[in-house]
Design an enzyme around this catalytic site. Structure first.
Site, PDB file in Angstrom:
ATOM      1  N   HIS A 194      -2.476 -48.022  12.074  1.00 39.63           N
ATOM      2  CA  HIS A 194      -1.577 -48.260  10.794  1.00 39.63           C
ATOM      3  C   HIS A 194      -1.030 -49.557  10.399  1.00 39.63           C
ATOM      4  O   HIS A 194       0.008 -49.904  10.399  1.00 39.63           O
ATOM      5  CB  HIS A 194      -0.536 -47.325  10.736  1.00 39.63           C
ATOM      6  CG  HIS A 194      -0.672 -45.810  10.831  1.00 39.63           C
ATOM      7  ND1 HIS A 194      -1.629 -45.152   9.856  1.00 39.63           N
ATOM      8  CD2 HIS A 194      -0.841 -44.755  11.843  1.00 39.63           C
ATOM      9  CE1 HIS A 194      -1.855 -43.856  10.200  1.00 39.63           C
ATOM     10  NE2 HIS A 194      -1.496 -43.818  11.690  1.00 39.63           N
ATOM     11  N   GLY A 248     -16.753 -35.774  10.485  1.00 39.48           N
ATOM     12  CA  GLY A 248     -17.563 -35.896   9.469  1.00 39.48           C
ATOM     13  C   GLY A 248     -16.885 -35.948   8.018  1.00 39.48           C
ATOM     14  O   GLY A 248     -17.444 -36.344   6.990  1.00 39.48           O
ATOM     15  N   ASP A 273      -6.927 -36.142  16.440  1.00 45.27           N
ATOM     16  CA  ASP A 273      -5.714 -36.370  15.596  1.00 45.27           C
ATOM     17  C   ASP A 273      -5.459 -35.064  14.870  1.00 45.27           C
ATOM     18  O   ASP A 273      -4.833 -34.864  13.796  1.00 45.27           O
ATOM     19  CB  ASP A 273      -6.289 -37.421  14.600  1.00 45.27           C
ATOM     20  CG  ASP A 273      -4.840 -37.877  13.706  1.00 45.27           C
ATOM     21  OD1 ASP A 273      -3.699 -37.735  14.131  1.00 45.27           O
ATOM     22  OD2 ASP A 273      -5.168 -38.920  12.878  1.00 45.27           O
ATOM     23  N   LEU A 306      -5.869 -38.231   3.640  1.00 51.86           N
ATOM     24  CA  LEU A 306      -6.216 -37.484   4.977  1.00 51.86           C
ATOM     25  C   LEU A 306      -4.690 -37.567   5.873  1.00 51.86           C
ATOM     26  O   LEU A 306      -4.256 -38.420   5.888  1.00 51.86           O
ATOM     27  CB  LEU A 306      -7.253 -38.019   5.646  1.00 51.86           C
ATOM     28  CG  LEU A 306      -8.613 -37.812   5.085  1.00 51.86           C
ATOM     29  CD1 LEU A 306      -9.692 -38.535   5.762  1.00 51.86           C
ATOM     30  CD2 LEU A 306      -9.122 -36.181   5.223  1.00 51.86           C
TER      31      LEU A 306
END
Length: 382
Positions: A194, A248, A273, A306
């Site tokens: 991050h 994907g 994750d 996401l």
């Protein structure tokens, strides 16, 4: 009585072998034999199937409608038990950026209870934050971002019974060099995440001892031909590991292949994750303090970003083989041995080797999970 596992193929520490027989002795792996050494021994027959080490997920926030940040042992145990159906036998419960008080409480709960979970074994804690920067924040709460603090880490270590194994920071923050040196001395793997860091800033962090790039490509400064950023550092720097989420959605298969080719598959760590919606139907969930909508295989914030994944590690193994970017033995290595190595735990898990706990999975030749064993006992059957 002696017990042996018979199977078509075994992914052993140094090589694939088989057909043959693997000894299980008092919950630990014994030797591998091509011919059964004792005709009177008990044999569990997995003819036509493959035996691989139990998978190791070093970056996972939740599963089965439970989040590590819920600070609830029953939920933590439910995550642990649910992970057996994902082929995972060892994991690091992963926190999110939050208030100091909240992180204090969560690490204390895990430290007090990590040996009591009934499923996949907790090998330590991964603190994902709060030492990040805003530009590539993803699903991390910017209101709690701050510079790395050795004092805070000391408090978390004490509260967690010294179970912190990995912590992520942004390399451009102040005080990074001193923080990394302290953490590494305490045998805590320092990861970079991050972050809008330049290649040079990432390189300096690695030279101080940082050794993992978190969910490579995601939440970091991209590769540009004049400024290589965090992605370029993850591809090019030596003696580091690069996490990748192979669902994907987070990373295009070709981009995953480019990273694997650049680094070599022995230093790629496949992670999930995964957030609380893993193993659950589509719908509305939480990731820490943020509402998340799960639909079409992705978990997203209201902004469309996401927010973790709903990936199961066994599916990441299958995906990279189906995409044609890894051989089965490479895929299994990237989800078992490499993750364990990245947090200096390959002396305890992530391998089929004499004396290790007999934590293993049974796969079909198309990499569908059939069974998961902990300490030589079948704990999940598909």
């Amino acid at each position: 009585m002696e017990k042996f596992i018979f199977a078509e193929k075994f992914f052993l520490e140094e090589k694939a072998a088989g057909p043959g027989f693997l000894e299980i002795k008092e919950g630990k792996f014994g030797a591998f034999f091509e011919v059964l050494p004792n005709e009177a021994a008990e044999v569990i027959d997995y003819g036509g199937l493959w035996i691989a080490p139990g998978l190791v997920d070093t970056h996972i926030h939740g599963y089965k409608n439970h989040d590590v940040m819920d600070n609830d042992f029953k939920g933590l145990n439910a995550i642990s038990e649910g992970l057996l159906s994902c082929g995972v036998t060892s994991f690091l419960p992963t926190t999110l950026t939050s208030s100091t008080e909240s992180l204090n409480d969560v690490v204390e709960m895990i430290g007090a209870n990590y040996t009591k979970v009934q499923g996949a074994k907790i090998r330590g804690i991964f603190l994902e934050g709060p030492f990040f920067t805003e530009k590539h924040k993803g699903a991390q709460n910017k209101n709690h971002f701050r510079d790395p603090s050795v004092e805070m880490l000391k408090i978390w270590q004490k509260r967690s019974n010294d179970t912190i194994k990995k912590i992520a920071i942004a390399p451009e923050r102040k005080g990074v060099a001193e923080f990394i040196e302290y953490a590494v001395k305490e045998e805590i793997a320092v990861a970079l995440a991050h972050s809008a860091a330049t290649y040079e800033e990432a390189k300096q962090a690695v030279e101080k001892g940082a050794s993992i790039f978190v969910h490579t490509y995601n939440g970091m400064s991209p590769l540009h031909h004049r400024e290589l950023g965090m992605v370029g550092a993850a591809m090019n720097l030596k003696d580091v590991f690069a996490e990748i989420i192979c669902d994907g959605h987070h990373v295009h298969p070709v981009a995953a292949n480019i990273l694997m080719n650049a680094r070599g598959r022995d230093t790629i760590v496949m992670v999930t994750d995964c957030m609380m919606a893993g193993g659950m139907p589509d719908g509305s969930y939480q990731l820490g303090e943020f509402p998340v909508e799960v639909k079409d295989g992705t978990a997203r914030l209201e902004s469309g970003s996401l927010a973790g994944s709903i990936l199961q590690l066994k599916d990441a193994v299958k995906n990279v083989v189906d995409w044609g970017i890894a051989m089965p033995e490479e895929a299994i290595y990237m989800a078992s041995t490499a993750p364990a190595k990245s947090i200096q735990l390959d002396g305890e898990c992530g391998k089929i080797a004499v004396g290790y706990a007999a934590d293993f999975i049974v796969l079909t030749p198309v990499l569908e999970l059939t069974a998961t064993y902990l300490d030589g006992v079948c704990r999940y059957q598909a």
